[in-house]
Write an enzyme that holds these catalytic residues in place. Sequence first.
Site, mmCIF file in Angstrom:
data_model
loop_
_atom_site.group_PDB
_atom_site.id
_atom_site.type_symbol
_atom_site.label_atom_id
_atom_site.label_comp_id
_atom_site.label_asym_id
_atom_site.label_seq_id
_atom_site.Cartn_x
_atom_site.Cartn_y
_atom_site.Cartn_z
ATOM 1 N N HIS A 30 -10.407 0.456 -29.037
ATOM 2 C CA HIS A 30 -9.366 1.471 -28.909
ATOM 3 C C HIS A 30 -8.307 1.277 -30.001
ATOM 4 O O HIS A 30 -7.362 0.510 -29.824
ATOM 5 C CB HIS A 30 -8.712 1.373 -27.529
ATOM 6 C CG HIS A 30 -9.683 1.533 -26.402
ATOM 7 N ND1 HIS A 30 -10.526 0.516 -25.989
ATOM 8 C CD2 HIS A 30 -9.946 2.599 -25.597
ATOM 9 C CE1 HIS A 30 -11.263 0.945 -24.978
ATOM 10 N NE2 HIS A 30 -10.934 2.205 -24.721
ATOM 11 N N GLY A 116 -6.606 -4.693 -17.374
ATOM 12 C CA GLY A 116 -7.533 -3.707 -17.922
ATOM 13 C C GLY A 116 -7.609 -2.490 -17.034
ATOM 14 O O GLY A 116 -7.283 -1.377 -17.467
ATOM 15 N N GLY A 158 -1.604 6.290 -18.241
ATOM 16 C CA GLY A 158 -2.614 6.059 -17.213
ATOM 17 C C GLY A 158 -2.161 5.064 -16.167
ATOM 18 O O GLY A 158 -2.419 5.242 -14.970
ATOM 19 N N ILE A 189 -1.313 11.565 -24.585
ATOM 20 C CA ILE A 189 -2.754 11.752 -24.740
ATOM 21 C C ILE A 189 -3.497 10.899 -23.715
ATOM 22 O O ILE A 189 -3.152 9.740 -23.477
ATOM 23 C CB ILE A 189 -3.218 11.376 -26.163
ATOM 24 C CG1 ILE A 189 -2.643 12.365 -27.187
ATOM 25 C CG2 ILE A 189 -4.741 11.331 -26.262
ATOM 26 C CD1 ILE A 189 -3.178 13.788 -27.055
ATOM 27 N N GLU A 418 -0.777 -2.177 0.545
ATOM 28 C CA GLU A 418 -1.795 -3.231 0.469
ATOM 29 C C GLU A 418 -2.240 -3.505 -0.964
ATOM 30 O O GLU A 418 -2.376 -4.663 -1.363
ATOM 31 C CB GLU A 418 -3.022 -2.857 1.325
ATOM 32 C CG GLU A 418 -2.771 -2.796 2.809
ATOM 33 C CD GLU A 418 -2.271 -1.439 3.278
ATOM 34 O OE1 GLU A 418 -2.100 -1.262 4.498
ATOM 35 O OE2 GLU A 418 -2.050 -0.548 2.419
ATOM 36 N N ASP A 477 -7.841 1.069 18.516
ATOM 37 C CA ASP A 477 -7.521 1.786 17.274
ATOM 38 C C ASP A 477 -8.745 2.472 16.681
ATOM 39 O O ASP A 477 -8.620 3.381 15.851
ATOM 40 C CB ASP A 477 -6.904 0.835 16.250
ATOM 41 C CG ASP A 477 -5.411 0.634 16.473
ATOM 42 O OD1 ASP A 477 -4.792 1.484 17.138
ATOM 43 O OD2 ASP A 477 -4.867 -0.371 15.987
ATOM 44 N N ARG A 528 -8.586 -10.536 16.537
ATOM 45 C CA ARG A 528 -7.478 -10.112 17.396
ATOM 46 C C ARG A 528 -7.647 -10.714 18.790
ATOM 47 O O ARG A 528 -6.670 -11.085 19.437
ATOM 48 C CB ARG A 528 -7.447 -8.592 17.493
ATOM 49 C CG ARG A 528 -6.294 -8.087 18.355
ATOM 50 C CD ARG A 528 -6.445 -6.631 18.748
ATOM 51 N NE ARG A 528 -5.269 -6.184 19.488
ATOM 52 C CZ ARG A 528 -5.308 -5.245 20.418
ATOM 53 N NH1 ARG A 528 -6.453 -4.669 20.737
ATOM 54 N NH2 ARG A 528 -4.201 -4.879 21.039
#
Length: 681
Positions: A30, A116, A158, A189, A418, A477, A528
């Site tokens: 790049h 990255g 980005g 760009i 998270e 749940d 749990r």
Amino acid sequence: MAQFSDIDKLAVSTLRLLSVDQVESAQSGHPGAPLGLAPVAHVIFKQLRCNPNNEHWINRDRFVLSNGHSCALLYSMLHLLGYDYSIEDLRQFRQVNSRTPGHPEFHSAGVEITSGPLGQGISNAVGMAIAQANFAATYNEDGFPISDSYTFAIVGDGCLQEGVSSETSSLAGHLQLGNLITFYDSNSISIDGKTSYSFDEDVLKRYEAYGWEVMEVDKGDDDMESISSALEKAKLSKDKPTIIKVTTTIGFGSLQQGTAGVHGSALKADDVKQLKKRWGFDPNKSFVVPQEVYDYYKKTVVEPGQKLNEEWDRMFEEYKTKFPEKGKELQRRLNGELPEGWEKHLPKFTPDDDALATRKTSQQVLTNMVQVLPELIGGSADLTPSNLTRWEGAVDFQPPITQLGNYAGRYIRYGVREHGMGAIMNGISAFGANYKPYGGTFLNFVSYAAGAVRLAALSGNPVIWVATHDSIGLGEDGPTHQPIETLAHLRAIPNMHVWRPADGNETSAAYYSAIKSGRTPSVVALSRQNLPQLEHSSFEKALKGGYVIHDVENPDIILVSTGSEVSISIDAAKKLYDTKKIKARVVSLPDFYTFDRQSEEYRFSVLPDGVPIMSFEVLATSSWGKYAHQSFGLDEFGRSGKGPEIYKLFDFTADGVASRAEKTINYYKGKQLLSPMGRAF
């Protein structure tokens, strides 16, 4: 304000052309971002506190390249500063086993962390800034600034589109991290073309709303004075992180400048030549560095950095004399050592102890560990009462002005973030000083953080995920919260401990392994529901990753399980013998990764040839093929309801296991059986 002259311009041109030559040599990479960003990199590194001869000096400034695809620029910069990169290393850009891979990786000199995937680097930088603030608040004394460094990051459009950067930037603003300075490369760009196709928000207003200091430099291609002025102003902001939007031209100077075509492909030969002519270099030569550029960086960056390092060393020696206890502790942490005898504080359990959910035994472990491990710093993604990750008397990591805690606090309220939590933990770990970050959420929601989890393994950050509610046993749940495929996914990641302890002793073993781990992250999956303290569970044996927990002579079948299913398997084994005289060995396999690294002799003593092996785990069966001939598990989504009733619905009971064990024995009767672990290579 820093002064800039012709030598600075020559240094920037050298950076640009070294970057172009790397991409040209590889015919891959790049070139666009390095051509536009070189002045920003030059300004940052010209004032960066670093010592290439001692790259892990704890009070160095950190630099993270979040848009890691522009790493040719970073390698060029590090080479010029005297880090361990030769010109030949630059020539080997993107080649197999080179020291200059296609995105920055932690094993390369001067690279703080593997980056990255966009958005991860800025999020790691937030973690580094948190670690520095905590480290300073813990160890600084009047006249002894043990830690006063900054974290710098470069991000692209980005990075700021990725959700993880929003999570961490929001938290950074709340935490008032004035030690974090980010440069936003706004070149308009993307790979698809103009960013306006999909991204036209006012980024600076968004960051202002997050609580950041915001600045803008209009002419980033060549206005080093304005870039430097913004940086110096950012350093004056002590209670806000700073983002500096720098407008650049992607591929600056190239015949393709300002277009998507210059983003991710080598420039054409005639384009490279005209660039070199433009900046006064021989168009027929590659990888040219004028000696005066080496000399300039040595004089302005390397020598001052070495001097600062030496001054810090002298200060630290005096610190150890004046503050002997803190000095000894700090020296231990800098050596990467744990306190002598720390493991004696891990709780031990007997069958007479109460049945407890492993999330509760985890809480006991963490409560004990934070008392003896000042490097342990934890938190939760807004599930503290469920994950049980906070200990009595904990102080939150918060800006002191909020009166909610202070920067010496070791409990981080991540909020419902998270992915951000995972990336921040990676940054805390990468900061150094032996930090051991842990973060809590439901096991199913570790999937939200998949990118950060994978990078922890790739970058070698030994973070600890406290992943509670690890199965359909969480109950009402329902399937949106009940993990099915999650452990199989995590187990498939290279360099990853995935612990699922069956009781308290195995929970202690999981944390012992995770805390001792050098470069391997850990997920500790916890129940749990209450689980019994098993009769033959063993802290020492669990550290082998798998062991025989219930044995018989000449077994007819081996049942291998993890977590909450181990006790059910033991009950099934007893039922098989009492009702059918079928002899079943039960194996607890809390961590595949550790078990796979035991000797072949040991592994085959646990899961030998000649006996049918059946796995039982109330999650996806896809990770069991190398240990079991037959698998009993859950390859569909769960249900909403009481946990025990869901177990019964799927026949996950002692009777259900015993019935399938008998079918497995009958199926393999008379057949020659080799252990599934046997491999030709």
